[in-house]
Design an enzyme around this catalytic site. Sequence first.
Site, PDB file in Angstrom:
ATOM      1  N   HIS A  36       0.842  -1.185   0.000  1.00  0.00           N
ATOM      2  CA  HIS A  36       0.000   0.000   0.000  1.00  0.00           C
ATOM      3  C   HIS A  36       0.881   1.241   0.000  1.00  0.00           C
ATOM      4  CE1 HIS A  36      -3.611  -2.241   1.578  1.00  0.00           C
ATOM      5  NE2 HIS A  36      -2.666  -3.011   2.096  1.00  0.00           N
ATOM      6  N   GLU A 118       2.281  -1.006   4.496  1.00  0.00           N
ATOM      7  CA  GLU A 118       2.086   0.374   4.057  1.00  0.00           C
ATOM      8  C   GLU A 118       3.444   1.027   3.845  1.00  0.00           C
ATOM      9  OE1 GLU A 118      -0.714   2.056   3.468  1.00  0.00           O
ATOM     10  OE2 GLU A 118      -2.278   0.882   4.487  1.00  0.00           O
ATOM     11  N   HIS A 154      -2.203  -2.903  -3.632  1.00  0.00           N
ATOM     12  CA  HIS A 154      -3.582  -2.637  -3.240  1.00  0.00           C
ATOM     13  C   HIS A 154      -4.446  -2.390  -4.480  1.00  0.00           C
ATOM     14  CE1 HIS A 154      -6.249  -0.272  -0.146  1.00  0.00           C
ATOM     15  NE2 HIS A 154      -6.730  -1.462  -0.408  1.00  0.00           N
ATOM     16  N   ASP A 164      -2.968   2.647  -5.065  1.00  0.00           N
ATOM     17  CA  ASP A 164      -1.650   2.482  -4.439  1.00  0.00           C
ATOM     18  C   ASP A 164      -1.097   1.062  -4.624  1.00  0.00           C
ATOM     19  OD1 ASP A 164      -3.942   2.004  -2.625  1.00  0.00           O
ATOM     20  OD2 ASP A 164      -2.460   1.598  -1.082  1.00  0.00           O
TER      21      ASP A 164
END
Length: 179
Positions: A36, A118, A154, A164
């Site tokens: 992400h 992330e 993602h 993303d």
Amino acid sequence: MRIDVATGLLVGVKQVLSPYFDARPSAVVPDLIVLHGISLPPGEFGGPWIDALFRNRLDPEAHPYFGEIAHLEVSAHFLIRRDGEARQYVPTLLRAWHAGASCWHGRDRCNDFSIGIELEGADDVPFAEPQYETLAALTRAIFERHGRLEITGHSDIAPGRKTDPGPWFEWDRYRTSVE
């Protein structure tokens, strides 16, 4: 880097545990890594806002955008900041709530079988060199603990809804670094 076999925690990194997780379904183990991109506020880096969002502590008054997202119950297993610092929010043995409505190769509910990472970034800027170094080391640690997992973005599990990690993410470089 090493993930503890019993706890699913990455040894030696800051643990910022999120309330947004639960148990994986019975007999389901992670077999997918989902990458992400995140920045809070959008396009800004640093600061306490990602931790606050993932811990249900985001002040909706602190920025106009935060009023739109403060109610969300989201997390990830890991965050890699621009300087390469890794943080963990959810043990890899548990289900983080990072993917939302999602599908991978005909399997819905990707949170059930994935590990979410992330990267602090945005769709319109390159990721930083230290992030790639930490991401490669983290991915190898995940592979060592959980076996070789598939890897996707993602945007690939939620097409049309998510973009993303975005066009600046260097997929070939990353894949080569973990082979």
